[in-house]
Design a protein around this motif. Structure first.
Motif, PDB file in Angstrom:
ATOM      1  N   UNK A 237      11.798   4.581  -4.228  1.00  0.00           N
ATOM      2  CA  UNK A 237      10.997   4.060  -4.987  1.00  0.00           C
ATOM      3  C   UNK A 237      10.238   2.678  -4.769  1.00  0.00           C
ATOM      4  N   UNK A 238      10.781   1.913  -3.604  1.00  0.00           N
ATOM      5  CA  UNK A 238      10.216   0.694  -3.357  1.00  0.00           C
ATOM      6  C   UNK A 238       8.579   1.002  -3.065  1.00  0.00           C
ATOM      7  N   UNK A 239       8.425   2.070  -2.357  1.00  0.00           N
ATOM      8  CA  UNK A 239       7.077   2.302  -2.259  1.00  0.00           C
ATOM      9  C   UNK A 239       6.066   2.396  -3.493  1.00  0.00           C
ATOM     10  N   UNK A 240       6.796   3.005  -4.621  1.00  0.00           N
ATOM     11  CA  UNK A 240       6.027   3.083  -5.936  1.00  0.00           C
ATOM     12  C   UNK A 240       5.776   1.815  -6.392  1.00  0.00           C
ATOM     13  N   UNK A 241       6.752   0.813  -6.429  1.00  0.00           N
ATOM     14  CA  UNK A 241       6.632  -0.612  -6.848  1.00  0.00           C
ATOM     15  C   UNK A 241       5.919  -1.119  -6.166  1.00  0.00           C
ATOM     16  N   UNK A 242       5.724  -1.213  -5.051  1.00  0.00           N
ATOM     17  CA  UNK A 242       4.831  -1.808  -4.074  1.00  0.00           C
ATOM     18  C   UNK A 242       3.348  -1.317  -4.571  1.00  0.00           C
ATOM     19  N   UNK A 243       3.139  -0.043  -4.574  1.00  0.00           N
ATOM     20  CA  UNK A 243       1.798   0.533  -4.932  1.00  0.00           C
ATOM     21  C   UNK A 243       1.200  -0.252  -6.296  1.00  0.00           C
ATOM     22  N   UNK A 244       2.225  -0.488  -7.340  1.00  0.00           N
ATOM     23  CA  UNK A 244       1.786  -0.744  -8.680  1.00  0.00           C
ATOM     24  C   UNK A 244       1.588  -1.940  -8.446  1.00  0.00           C
ATOM     25  N   UNK A 245       1.982  -3.029  -7.575  1.00  0.00           N
ATOM     26  CA  UNK A 245       1.570  -4.351  -7.405  1.00  0.00           C
ATOM     27  C   UNK A 245       0.414  -4.593  -6.326  1.00  0.00           C
ATOM     28  N   UNK A 246      -0.212  -3.306  -5.793  1.00  0.00           N
ATOM     29  CA  UNK A 246      -1.184  -3.602  -4.941  1.00  0.00           C
ATOM     30  C   UNK A 246      -0.552  -4.490  -3.691  1.00  0.00           C
ATOM     31  N   UNK A 247       0.640  -4.016  -3.108  1.00  0.00           N
ATOM     32  CA  UNK A 247       1.110  -4.436  -2.066  1.00  0.00           C
ATOM     33  C   UNK A 247       0.745  -4.080  -0.801  1.00  0.00           C
ATOM     34  N   UNK A 248       0.914  -4.679   0.314  1.00  0.00           N
ATOM     35  CA  UNK A 248       0.386  -4.305   1.750  1.00  0.00           C
ATOM     36  C   UNK A 248       1.350  -3.201   2.058  1.00  0.00           C
TER      37      UNK A 248
END
Length: 345
Positions: free
Chosen positions: A129-140
């Protein structure tokens, strides 16, 4: 679908209520879906998580991986929080609440089980789920992949000794099938699919084609997130209805741990002037948990009906609402962090 992003917390709350209601009204359906699993990894949930992770994997630029070494701060914050702080604060909170604060509300033998479950959650940093949270914050996405990969490598070596130390158990059997299957489903397969898609889009229209394609997928990622919430709460709806007080008691230290760990990592990233697209994911990685692994170990060590297993399940239920609130906070404070100059080159 901007309305979904604007009122995401509302949709999640409705999804939680829907999941609990459907779990009560259609227990047979959810029992069938729950049976679609191997090594404590549920395939219905895995497919939905895969759908959420895949769009972010398209954004992974393998050519940029070599830049990670020149930006070690985000990785350092993640590793210190995950392995030197988080497991120990979770164990301490478990003891404080179940040995002292809640001592008059539950039997001592049950308290031991709940503490064990909390420790298992605290020692297992998240993979999927880290990838989901990163995507929602427009992470690298490239940096997030590197952070998760390093964490997974350490997890293989450190999880069993760390749990053994905190639980006082000499022999901890790591469920390798759960670990390997989870990493394969949540990281390797979507990464390969994302790389193939990125390569095809790049040949067809370059960076613009990649951006347009991922933008079209974003609404489906949010739908996948909401469907995941419905499933998770549907699976455990009867437990919530049958034991609301115990669920609430277990949730309290989990809430404190989640917000506390995020505050530590996020404040460290801000003080160290880490760019937001790295700072947000590095704080969220430390906050999230690898609940499949924690549940599997709890069941193998203490049994399916144990307090430890129940505590790890409550961790699943608490995580999504908590993480979404932290995503919203991170996005609201984006302007307090520097811009990633490397990504903008």
């Amino acid at each position: 679908m901007p309305i979904f992003e604007r009122y995401l917390s509302l949709w999640v709350a409705l999804s939680i209520a829907t999941g609990i209601a459907l779990g009560k009204l259609m227990p047979g359906l959810f029992s069938l879906l729950a049976s679609w699993q191997a090594a404590n990894v549920n395939f219905a949930v895995a497919i939905l998580i895969w759908a959420m992770v895949y769009p972010m994997m398209i954004g992974v630029d393998f050519a940029s991986l070599k830049r990670i070494g020149s930006r070690p701060k985000g990785l350092a914050v993640t590793l210190v929080v995950n392995w030197l702080i988080k497991p120990f604060t979770m164990a301490a909170l478990g003891v404080i609440f179940f040995k002292h604060v809640f001592a008059g509300l539950i039997p001592p033998q049950d308290a031991e089980g709940y503490i064990a479950g909390l420790i298992l959650l605290g020692a297992a940093p998240c993979t999927a789920m880290v990838f989901v949270w990163s995507q929602l914050t427009r992470g690298d996405p490239t940096y997030t992949l590197a952070q998760v990969s390093v964490n997974d490598a350490i997890l293989v070596v450190a999880f069993a000794p760390l749990v053994a130390l905190l639980l006082g158990i000499v022999e901890i059997s790591v469920p390798w099938e759960t670990l390997i299957l989870s990493v394969g489903l949540y990281v390797v397969i979507p990464l390969i699919a994302g790389a193939a898609t990125r390569n095809a889009l790049s040949k067809r229209g370059g960076a613009k084609a990649i951006d347009n394609f991922t933008a079209r997928l974003k609404p489906y990622s949010i739908i996948g997130l909401l469907a995941t919430v419905v499933l998770l709460f549907g699976f455990q709806g009867q437990v919530i209805l049958d034991r609301p007080l115990i669920i609430a008691l277990i949730a309290i230290p989990l809430f404190i741990q989640s917000y506390g760990i995020f505050a530590i990592a996020y404040a460290a990233a801000w003080a160290w002037r880490i760019p937001f697209n790295i700072a947000a994911p590095c704080a969220l990685i430390g906050t999230s948990n690898f609940f499949e692994l924690a549940v599997a170990v709890a069941i193998s060590l203490f049994g399916l009906d144990s307090g430890a297993a129940l505590a790890t399940v409550v961790g699943v239920l608490v995580e999504v609402p908590v993480m979404l609130s932290l995503v919203a906070f991170a996005n609201a404070t984006r302007g307090r962090f520097p811009v990633d100059e490397v990504q903008n080159q």
